[in-house]
Motif scaffolding. Structure first.
Motif, short mmCIF file in Angstrom:
data_model
loop_
_atom_site.label_atom_id
_atom_site.label_comp_id
_atom_site.label_asym_id
_atom_site.label_seq_id
_atom_site.Cartn_x
_atom_site.Cartn_y
_atom_site.Cartn_z
N UNK A 88 -24.67 25.33 3.92
CA UNK A 88 -25.90 24.77 3.36
C UNK A 88 -26.50 23.76 4.33
N UNK A 89 -27.66 23.24 3.93
CA UNK A 89 -28.38 22.33 4.82
C UNK A 89 -27.95 20.86 4.71
N UNK A 144 -24.34 21.65 9.80
CA UNK A 144 -25.77 21.94 9.96
C UNK A 144 -26.45 20.82 10.75
N UNK A 145 -26.10 19.59 10.46
CA UNK A 145 -26.67 18.44 11.19
C UNK A 145 -26.35 18.54 12.68
N UNK A 146 -25.14 18.97 12.99
CA UNK A 146 -24.73 19.12 14.40
C UNK A 146 -25.61 20.14 15.14
N UNK A 156 -34.06 15.23 11.19
CA UNK A 156 -33.34 15.93 10.12
C UNK A 156 -31.83 15.71 10.24
N UNK A 157 -31.32 15.81 11.45
CA UNK A 157 -29.88 15.58 11.66
C UNK A 157 -29.49 14.16 11.28
N UNK A 158 -30.29 13.21 11.67
CA UNK A 158 -30.02 11.81 11.36
C UNK A 158 -30.06 11.58 9.85
N UNK A 185 -26.98 10.46 7.48
CA UNK A 185 -27.11 9.26 6.65
C UNK A 185 -26.73 9.52 5.20
N UNK A 186 -27.17 10.65 4.66
CA UNK A 186 -26.83 11.01 3.29
C UNK A 186 -25.32 11.23 3.14
N UNK A 187 -24.75 11.92 4.11
CA UNK A 187 -23.31 12.22 4.04
C UNK A 187 -22.48 10.94 4.09
N UNK A 188 -22.89 10.02 4.94
CA UNK A 188 -22.13 8.77 5.08
C UNK A 188 -22.45 7.75 3.99
#
Length: 144
Positions: free
Chosen positions: A100-101, A106-108, A132-134, A138-141
């Protein structure tokens, strides 16, 4: 001596290839060895062979996605951007399908493709993907 050692390892890998379903790994490992030796033509040949083997039964898997990402990075580092871009885009589709996104994987790939576009001078595409990657990271962390 080191070059001879890598060459012998590569030769052994080629001789020892069997039909156990892991042939692609032997070719991918050989590609990495040739890449380290700066033998681009041989590295590409072995990457291509490994990818062709994976396409027969593992198309769309994470293993396939990682291998085409490795080849895309290889091309990108050699300023062969037109060859790298479609590989990164395909790897992106594989990661969307699997993770998924909203994933680090996906960020990588967004980050890698964004850096490629930056090198190509396509700054709006680059900025969009890097942002988008940043944002995903940010959401993941939990910082966003």
């Amino acid at each position: 001596m080191r070059i001879l050692q890598y060459g012998l390892v590569s030769l052994f890998i080629l001789i020892d290839i069997s039909s156990n379903g892991q042939d692609w790994k032997l070719y991918a490992d050989s590609a990495k060895i040739f890449e380290g030796q700066r033998k681009a033509d041989l590295a590409i040949k072995y990457y291509d062979h490994a990818i062709a083997l994976l396409k027969t039964d593992s198309l769309g898997t994470l293993t396939y996605g990682k291998l085409i990402t490795d080849l895309a990075i290889f091309y990108g580092n050699r300023a062969q951007y037109q060859k790298a871009e479609p590989l990164f885009l395909e790897a992106m589709e594989v990661r969307i399908k699997i993770f998924g996104k909203e994933s680090e994987s996906y960020a990588e790939i967004c980050n890698n493709l964004g850096l490629l576009y930056n090198r190509m001078g396509q700054y709006s595409k680059s900025e969009s993907l890097l942002f988008e990657a940043l944002e995903i990271r940010g959401k993941i962390s939990g910082k966003n």
